[in-house]
Design a protein around this motif. Sequence first.
Motif, PDB file in Angstrom:
ATOM      1  N   SER A  32     -15.460 -19.953-114.298  1.00 19.57           N
ATOM      2  CA  SER A  32     -15.184 -19.489-115.737  1.00 19.57           C
ATOM      3  C   SER A  32     -16.466 -19.369-116.790  1.00 19.57           C
ATOM      4  O   SER A  32     -17.555 -19.705-116.147  1.00 19.57           O
ATOM      5  CB  SER A  32     -14.043 -20.293-116.348  1.00 19.57           C
ATOM      6  N   ASN A  62     -13.027 -16.289-113.029  1.00 20.42           N
ATOM      7  CA  ASN A  62     -11.567 -16.593-113.418  1.00 20.42           C
ATOM      8  C   ASN A  62     -11.409 -17.014-114.857  1.00 20.42           C
ATOM      9  O   ASN A  62     -11.709 -18.244-115.078  1.00 20.42           O
ATOM     10  CB  ASN A  62     -11.142 -17.779-112.232  1.00 20.42           C
ATOM     11  N   HIS A  63     -10.920 -16.078-115.553  1.00 18.70           N
ATOM     12  CA  HIS A  63     -10.866 -16.113-116.872  1.00 18.70           C
ATOM     13  C   HIS A  63     -10.149 -17.158-117.409  1.00 18.70           C
ATOM     14  O   HIS A  63      -8.964 -17.585-117.040  1.00 18.70           O
ATOM     15  CB  HIS A  63     -10.243 -14.924-117.698  1.00 18.70           C
ATOM     16  N   ARG A  64     -10.831 -18.090-118.291  1.00 19.98           N
ATOM     17  CA  ARG A  64      -9.976 -19.128-119.184  1.00 19.98           C
ATOM     18  C   ARG A  64     -10.003 -18.790-120.721  1.00 19.98           C
ATOM     19  O   ARG A  64      -9.469 -19.709-121.264  1.00 19.98           O
ATOM     20  CB  ARG A  64     -10.557 -20.411-118.961  1.00 19.98           C
ATOM     21  N   ASN A  65     -10.249 -17.622-120.998  1.00 19.49           N
ATOM     22  CA  ASN A  65     -10.379 -17.267-122.061  1.00 19.49           C
ATOM     23  C   ASN A  65     -11.127 -18.073-123.190  1.00 19.49           C
ATOM     24  O   ASN A  65     -10.580 -18.304-124.294  1.00 19.49           O
ATOM     25  CB  ASN A  65      -8.918 -17.141-122.841  1.00 19.49           C
ATOM     26  N   ARG A 118      -6.647 -14.121-117.017  1.00 19.61           N
ATOM     27  CA  ARG A 118      -5.672 -15.363-117.113  1.00 19.61           C
ATOM     28  C   ARG A 118      -4.387 -14.652-117.079  1.00 19.61           C
ATOM     29  O   ARG A 118      -4.089 -13.673-117.957  1.00 19.61           O
ATOM     30  CB  ARG A 118      -5.988 -15.875-118.582  1.00 19.61           C
ATOM     31  N   SER A 119      -3.432 -15.023-116.255  1.00 17.54           N
ATOM     32  CA  SER A 119      -2.084 -14.235-116.291  1.00 17.54           C
ATOM     33  C   SER A 119      -0.875 -15.175-116.157  1.00 17.54           C
ATOM     34  O   SER A 119      -0.987 -16.033-115.318  1.00 17.54           O
ATOM     35  CB  SER A 119      -2.258 -13.235-115.048  1.00 17.54           C
TER      36      SER A 119
END
Length: 255
Positions: free
Chosen positions: A151, A184-187, A212-213
């Motif tokens: 991330s 892998n997005h964690r924002n 992120r979902s």
Amino acid sequence: MLKVAIYGKGGIGKSTITSNLAAAFAAMGKRVIQIGCDPKADSTINLLGGEPLRPVMNYMREEDEEPEELDQIAKEGFGGVLCIETGGPTPGLGCAGRGIIATFQLLEDLRLFETYKPDVVLYDVLGDVVCGGFAAPIREGYAEKVVIVTSGEKMALYAANNISSAVRNFEDRSYARIFGLILNHRNVENETEKVQAFAEEKQIPIVGEIPRSDEIIRWEDQGKTVIEGDADSEISKRFFELAEKLLEDETERVR
């Protein structure tokens, strides 16, 4: 045979990505083996309806003997994916990396690959410490491609740097090579820019991006991958696209 080791720091989402990738390959008609190389032994749980699999090291410790048949330590999950977990030693005793080496030797003795004849083998590997045992998938020739999950968080990128350095130490010995990064997005703030800057500095392509979902979490609460839950969703398409890239690269390599 496509052989991929998926590395990343603990908690970065490796198991989610690995199991969804395994499910995507299976949905594409491929015979898949997923081997969890983490002492937590939870890599394959969402391919098995939320049921944990007895790890190899647990079997050997509890039965005080090595398994004689594959079905004593392996189980087929969604899409026929053959699931195996190495596990680790009793907490506080022994070396988890040594457990990986022992498991790999056992799988050779049981002629795993000759018996199952997979198209794809995925190794889900903890990447906080790339010691001898955790480097086994790339050092011993089990995997040919390495994908690093990260991330934009500082410690995730720090681990990604360590992993890339470890892989490159083996490049001159014809071991595994780095295929790319999965964001892998964690924002976190400026996340895409941070990972892009890291990728450019290390000359590693970003080959996949997972937003992120809540959808992934919702299906995991039901013991499923998002591929099993809704193969047509936008998130599922990301995993199918990554699977296609890996297969295309393998085809080019073979040529």
